[in-house]
Design a protein around this motif. Structure first.
Motif, mmCIF file in Angstrom:
data_model
loop_
_atom_site.group_PDB
_atom_site.id
_atom_site.type_symbol
_atom_site.label_atom_id
_atom_site.label_comp_id
_atom_site.label_asym_id
_atom_site.label_seq_id
_atom_site.Cartn_x
_atom_site.Cartn_y
_atom_site.Cartn_z
ATOM 1 N N VAL A 53 8.021 -13.805 -13.842
ATOM 2 C CA VAL A 53 6.701 -13.450 -13.850
ATOM 3 C C VAL A 53 6.388 -14.108 -12.221
ATOM 4 C CG1 VAL A 53 4.366 -14.460 -14.191
ATOM 5 C CG2 VAL A 53 5.862 -14.003 -16.235
ATOM 6 N N ILE A 54 6.732 -15.191 -11.809
ATOM 7 C CA ILE A 54 6.462 -15.701 -10.615
ATOM 8 C C ILE A 54 7.073 -14.854 -9.357
ATOM 9 C CG2 ILE A 54 6.844 -17.652 -8.943
ATOM 10 C CD1 ILE A 54 6.660 -19.552 -11.627
ATOM 11 N N ILE A 55 8.159 -14.431 -9.516
ATOM 12 C CA ILE A 55 9.040 -13.556 -8.473
ATOM 13 C C ILE A 55 7.918 -12.290 -8.521
ATOM 14 C CG2 ILE A 55 10.940 -12.120 -8.245
ATOM 15 C CD1 ILE A 55 12.678 -14.123 -9.703
ATOM 16 N N GLY A 56 7.570 -11.715 -9.558
ATOM 17 C CA GLY A 56 6.817 -10.586 -9.697
ATOM 18 C C GLY A 56 5.682 -10.955 -8.944
ATOM 19 N N MET A 57 4.839 -12.038 -8.990
ATOM 20 C CA MET A 57 3.619 -12.400 -8.488
ATOM 21 C C MET A 57 3.755 -12.565 -7.081
ATOM 22 S SD MET A 57 2.359 -15.456 -10.776
ATOM 23 C CE MET A 57 1.304 -16.190 -9.407
ATOM 24 N N ILE A 58 4.950 -12.911 -6.567
ATOM 25 C CA ILE A 58 5.015 -13.110 -4.964
ATOM 26 C C ILE A 58 5.180 -11.744 -4.314
ATOM 27 C CG2 ILE A 58 6.796 -13.918 -3.212
ATOM 28 C CD1 ILE A 58 7.240 -16.069 -5.236
ATOM 29 N N ILE A 59 5.966 -10.929 -5.166
ATOM 30 C CA ILE A 59 6.103 -9.459 -4.633
ATOM 31 C C ILE A 59 4.812 -8.868 -4.513
ATOM 32 C CG2 ILE A 59 7.236 -7.379 -4.926
ATOM 33 C CD1 ILE A 59 9.312 -9.090 -4.174
ATOM 34 N N VAL A 60 4.190 -8.875 -5.482
ATOM 35 C CA VAL A 60 2.933 -8.082 -5.475
ATOM 36 C C VAL A 60 2.000 -8.563 -4.658
ATOM 37 C CG1 VAL A 60 0.910 -7.601 -6.831
ATOM 38 C CG2 VAL A 60 3.170 -7.480 -8.197
ATOM 39 N N LEU A 61 2.199 -9.940 -4.511
ATOM 40 C CA LEU A 61 0.974 -10.683 -3.675
ATOM 41 C C LEU A 61 1.320 -10.252 -2.167
ATOM 42 C CD1 LEU A 61 -0.762 -13.091 -4.100
ATOM 43 C CD2 LEU A 61 0.816 -14.695 -3.323
ATOM 44 N N PHE A 62 2.367 -10.205 -1.855
ATOM 45 C CA PHE A 62 2.852 -9.637 -0.566
ATOM 46 C C PHE A 62 2.116 -8.293 -0.041
ATOM 47 C CE2 PHE A 62 5.799 -8.431 2.935
ATOM 48 C CZ PHE A 62 5.801 -9.528 3.535
ATOM 49 N N TYR A 63 2.457 -7.293 -0.879
ATOM 50 C CA TYR A 63 2.012 -6.233 -0.369
ATOM 51 C C TYR A 63 0.456 -5.785 -0.695
ATOM 52 C CZ TYR A 63 3.673 -3.656 -4.733
ATOM 53 O OH TYR A 63 3.639 -3.317 -5.916
ATOM 54 N N ALA A 64 0.218 -6.532 -1.762
ATOM 55 C CA ALA A 64 -1.114 -5.983 -2.118
ATOM 56 C C ALA A 64 -2.337 -6.886 -1.031
ATOM 57 C CB ALA A 64 -1.900 -6.389 -3.570
ATOM 58 N N VAL A 65 -2.124 -7.907 -0.696
ATOM 59 C CA VAL A 65 -2.984 -8.937 -0.056
ATOM 60 C C VAL A 65 -2.682 -8.317 1.528
ATOM 61 C CG1 VAL A 65 -3.062 -11.184 1.128
ATOM 62 C CG2 VAL A 65 -2.787 -10.744 -1.402
ATOM 63 N N LEU A 66 -1.622 -7.828 1.883
ATOM 64 C CA LEU A 66 -1.280 -7.447 3.226
ATOM 65 C C LEU A 66 -1.651 -6.148 3.398
ATOM 66 C CD1 LEU A 66 0.075 -8.808 5.722
ATOM 67 C CD2 LEU A 66 2.323 -7.403 5.032
ATOM 68 N N GLY A 67 -1.382 -5.318 2.613
ATOM 69 C CA GLY A 67 -1.466 -3.764 2.583
ATOM 70 C C GLY A 67 -2.690 -3.358 2.221
ATOM 71 N N GLY A 68 -3.520 -3.920 1.048
ATOM 72 C CA GLY A 68 -4.559 -3.320 0.539
ATOM 73 C C GLY A 68 -4.406 -2.223 -0.160
ATOM 74 N N MET A 69 -5.470 -1.119 -0.178
ATOM 75 C CA MET A 69 -4.986 -0.031 -0.611
ATOM 76 C C MET A 69 -4.122 0.915 0.061
ATOM 77 S SD MET A 69 -5.951 1.835 -3.209
ATOM 78 C CE MET A 69 -7.287 2.615 -4.025
ATOM 79 N N LYS A 70 -4.203 0.742 1.549
ATOM 80 C CA LYS A 70 -3.211 1.447 2.187
ATOM 81 C C LYS A 70 -1.781 1.083 1.913
ATOM 82 C CE LYS A 70 -2.461 2.655 7.085
ATOM 83 N NZ LYS A 70 -2.396 1.883 8.218
ATOM 84 N N GLY A 71 -1.569 -0.174 1.986
ATOM 85 C CA GLY A 71 0.024 -0.414 1.579
ATOM 86 C C GLY A 71 0.408 -0.220 -0.008
ATOM 87 N N ILE A 72 -0.616 -0.423 -0.708
ATOM 88 C CA ILE A 72 -0.400 0.020 -2.124
ATOM 89 C C ILE A 72 -0.293 1.416 -2.306
ATOM 90 C CG2 ILE A 72 -1.511 0.160 -4.297
ATOM 91 C CD1 ILE A 72 -3.004 -2.597 -4.130
ATOM 92 N N THR A 73 -0.965 2.318 -1.739
ATOM 93 C CA THR A 73 -0.814 3.636 -1.832
ATOM 94 C C THR A 73 0.791 4.057 -1.687
ATOM 95 O OG1 THR A 73 -2.825 4.219 -1.238
ATOM 96 C CG2 THR A 73 -1.489 5.803 -1.004
ATOM 97 N N TYR A 74 1.279 3.757 -0.262
ATOM 98 C CA TYR A 74 2.587 4.190 0.029
ATOM 99 C C TYR A 74 3.678 3.331 -0.806
ATOM 100 C CZ TYR A 74 -0.125 6.816 3.615
ATOM 101 O OH TYR A 74 -0.868 7.630 3.769
ATOM 102 N N THR A 75 3.503 2.185 -1.218
ATOM 103 C CA THR A 75 4.564 1.520 -2.234
ATOM 104 C C THR A 75 4.453 2.328 -3.253
ATOM 105 O OG1 THR A 75 3.090 -0.080 -2.379
ATOM 106 C CG2 THR A 75 4.969 -0.772 -1.333
ATOM 107 N N GLN A 76 3.249 2.654 -3.778
ATOM 108 C CA GLN A 76 3.079 3.525 -5.062
ATOM 109 C C GLN A 76 4.003 4.768 -4.920
ATOM 110 O OE1 GLN A 76 -0.835 3.445 -5.985
ATOM 111 N NE2 GLN A 76 -0.702 1.689 -7.533
ATOM 112 N N VAL A 77 3.908 5.289 -3.748
ATOM 113 C CA VAL A 77 4.701 6.759 -3.653
ATOM 114 C C VAL A 77 6.148 6.501 -3.999
ATOM 115 C CG1 VAL A 77 5.485 8.479 -2.035
ATOM 116 C CG2 VAL A 77 2.899 7.766 -2.036
ATOM 117 N N ALA A 78 6.617 5.398 -3.241
ATOM 118 C CA ALA A 78 8.127 4.806 -3.563
ATOM 119 C C ALA A 78 8.292 4.689 -4.861
ATOM 120 C CB ALA A 78 8.425 3.986 -2.548
#
Lengths: 575, 84
Positions: free
Chosen positions: A165-190
């Motif tokens: 769970v903690i590893i997952g939190m760190i990953i999500v934290l990283f790209y959701a906080v940094l990228g917001g919707m823009k970051g999320i959109t393109y990671t979700q494509v991948a």
């Protein structure tokens, strides 16, 4: 050449999993850094310039969670026909979304669902009720996702669930906080690409093995490849009745309940804020329609394959273990026994596995989730495919978690702070607030992932019921009924939510009685999962009745409604 | 754009919606749930028809419905001058 093959053979499931999960995680982080958000508009709606295809892929990944990827096929394989409630419910909602919601909400051009409710019903109370619903729906949902991440880690990499769970939190934290919707959109494509590949490859292999047909959607309606000339489904029906279960293609729920659950899931899907908000990110109204279609097409690939996987897995399971001697069970059986997801108790002490519908004689208990996770092993597929399933499950869980976290952070920073507490907050200030609330949301979600409340399973169903009972009628009436006013809408939402909560608490959680009431006491045989459809109807009735006795909405609000009905001039999403 | 133009556009839009949603209802709640047992008498390959609609057919129809809607609306937008 021989050497290479030998090398691949010896890498092993464990290392393959490290490699595939490591590569995909590096990819997600790379995309997040490349597409980080610089403004609130980029943070909330990815700048509003996402192409319909990219948005369709992102919506599909956003939508398909750990539940779709890991649990659904397993649930169907035990429920047979009844599993159709999930298949139809979770896809049919997109028709409602495309026809009744997405184009108009895009034209409206704001950032969040409470934005629409608040403006259309010219009321801070309405906005607050909407914020409350959005947070409740999203938090219940996200806790389940973090748990899913933890489970995949623990099963495949043999780390502790909490570490997972903690590893997952760190990953999500990283790209959701940094990228917001823009970051999320393109990671979700991948993530969409990873998860669909991971789901399809084993399904195709198994379909060929069992029926000789490479397309699983046709395979499970074909004849068996063993030369018996028997249809796979007929065989499974036969095996099921032999062991005392219902015929696979018949199911056991009542027609009323199947109807109610399907409706609640469909309407709930159309009312989920993290799905709706995706349609704010495209450029024009026509793009919103098209991307809803693409999203459903991409989702349908998995959803039409899942019931085939269910049939393959169920048949394989029965044939491999039923009435077989315990000492000779294959290796995967022992491996999953260790995780507690398969349990065998030799009740009659004959050393054989009796798998029967009658619980007093049944000796085998199999968890739903195994059907997808262990399926490649049951079918003896190569190690890299087993590892691929782990990477796919993680992609599904992470993409949904990120989408939900964004809704939570936007609800707090935009709907609460900017619109209600401090309207003068600067663009930079709001962006910081959005990032901080995303961090807090991840921590709360992680907490629930590590210490899951006993009612997590119940609350996921509750999330759909709540969305169906609250948002859906309020938005539909807001678009299609110009005279709908704030009094009606607020009363409808409040009554809908309360009715839904009470029914859940009474009949699913059983907090009002000594024991949870039996299903014979359900109203007209409608399960708590299906009650969302009743609560939705209640919301419509209350809204319209109250409206009849109160003032009609002001002229400028009626003008807004006329404006959103016309597709042209959508412009960009604004504050 | 005049108000009557917008009204006519909206009316045609609602007609499309009712038509498409009727199909949506018939394939899922009709064929997949209410009339499943009757349809199950018919078999196509290994599939009983009601079961097939519930677990496969309705989903295919949903996808087609949205794309038909997209086409219809793009044409309608053009007809009323709302395309961009």
């Amino acid at each position: 050449m021989m050497n290479n093959i030998f090398l691949i053979e010896t890498i092993g499931v464990q290392n393959w999993t490290y490699i595939l999960v490591g590569v995909t995680f590096a990819l997600y982080i790379g995309i997040a850094i490349w597409s980080r958000a610089g403004s609130t508009k980029e943070f909330y709606v990815a700048g509003g310039g996402v192409s319909p295809l990219a948005n369709g892929m992102a919506t599909a990944a956003d939508w398909m969670s750990a539940a779709s990827f890991i649990s659904m096929a397993g649930i169907i394989s035990f429920a047979g026909y009844d599993g159709a409630v999930y298949l139809m419910g979770w896809t049919g909602g997109y028709v409602l979304l495309a026809l009744l919601l997405a184009p108009y909400l895009r034209k409206f051009g704001k950032f969040t669902v409470p934005d629409f409710i608040g403006d259309r019903y010219y009321s801070k109370t309405a906005r607050l009720v909407a914020v409350f619903c959005a947070l409740l729906v999203s938090f219940t949902y996200v806790a389940g996702q973090m748990r899913g991440v933890g489970l995949v880690f623990s099963r495949f990499l043999e780390v502790d669930i909490n570490t997972g769970v903690i590893i997952g939190m760190i990953i999500v934290l990283f790209y959701a906080v940094l990228g917001g919707m823009k970051g999320i959109t393109y990671t979700q494509v991948a993530q969409y690409c990873v998860l669909i590949f991971a789901f399809m490859v084993p399904a195709i292999f198994i379909s060929i093995q069992m029926t000789g047909n490479p397309i699983p959607q046709f395979g499970f309606g074909s004849k068996l490849a063993d030369g018996s000339g028997m249809y796979l489904l007929d065989k499974l029906d036969g095996l099921s009745t032999e062991l005392g279960f219902n015929e696979y293609t018949e199911g056991s729920k009542s027609v009323v309940d199947v109807f109610a659950i399907t409706l609640a899931l469909m309407v709930g899907t159309a009312g989920l804020p993290h799905v709706i908000v995706r349609f704010f990110t495209v450029k024009r109204v026509r793009d919103a329609r098209k991307s809803a279609g693409l999203a459903l097409l991409l989702i349908a690939i998995l959803y039409t394959t899942a019931p085939a996987v269910s049939v393959f897995a169920r048949t394989n399971l029965i044939e491999t273990v039923s009435d077989k001697s315990y000492v000779n069970v294959p290796e995967w059986f022992k491996k999953w026994e260790k995780t507690g997801l398969i349990t065998f108790t030799d009740k009659n002490e004959d050393g054989r596995i009796q798998y029967l519908a009658d619980t007093s004689q049944n000796e085998l208990v199999v968890d739903n989730d195994i059907m997808v996770l262990a399926n490649p092993e049951i079918a003896n597929l190569p190690d890299w495919i087993v590892a691929l399933v782990a990477a796919g499950g993680l992609a599904a869980a992470l993409s949904t978690a990120a989408g939900l976290l964004l809704v939570i952070s936007a609800s707090v920073s935009h709907d609460l702070i900017k619109k209600m507490i401090n309207p003068k907050i600067s663009e930079q200030g709001e962006l910081i607030a959005a990032r901080l609330s995303a961090i807090v949301a991840v921590c709360v979600a992680g907490y629930f992932g590590i210490n899951p409340p006993g009612f997590v399973a119940a609350t996921v169903a509750l999330a759909f019921g709540l969305a169906a009972a609250s948002f859906f009628p309020a938005i539909i009436l807001g678009i299609f009924y110009k005279k709908m006013n704030k009094e009606g809408a607020i009363a409808g939402m409040v009554v809908g939510i309360i009715a839904m909560l009470l029914y859940m608490v009474k009949y699913r959680l059983g907090w009002f009685d000594e024991v949870t009431p039996d299903k014979s006491e359900w109203w007209y045989g409608i399960s708590p999962e299906g009650f969302g459809s009743v609560a939705m109807v209640l919301n419509f009735i209350v809204s319209i009745s109250i409206m009849k006795f109160t003032k009609e909405p002001p002229e400028n609000v009626q003008d807004i409604v006329e404006n959103i009905r016309i597709p042209s001039g959508a412009g960009e999403a604004t504050h | 754009m005049t108000k009557s133009n917008a009204k006519a556009y909206w009316k045609e839009n609602i007609r499309y919606l009712l038509f498409l949603l009727a199909i949506w209802f018939i394939v899922s709640y009709g064929a997949g749930i209410l009339f499943k047992d009757i349809l199950n008498e018919i078999k196509i390959g290994g599939f009983k028809l009601g079961f097939w609609f519930a677990q496969q057919g309705s989903i295919y129809v949903f996808v087609i419905l949205i794309f038909v809607y997209v086409r219809l609306m793009n044409k309608l937008d053009k007809k009323y001058g709302y395309d961009e």
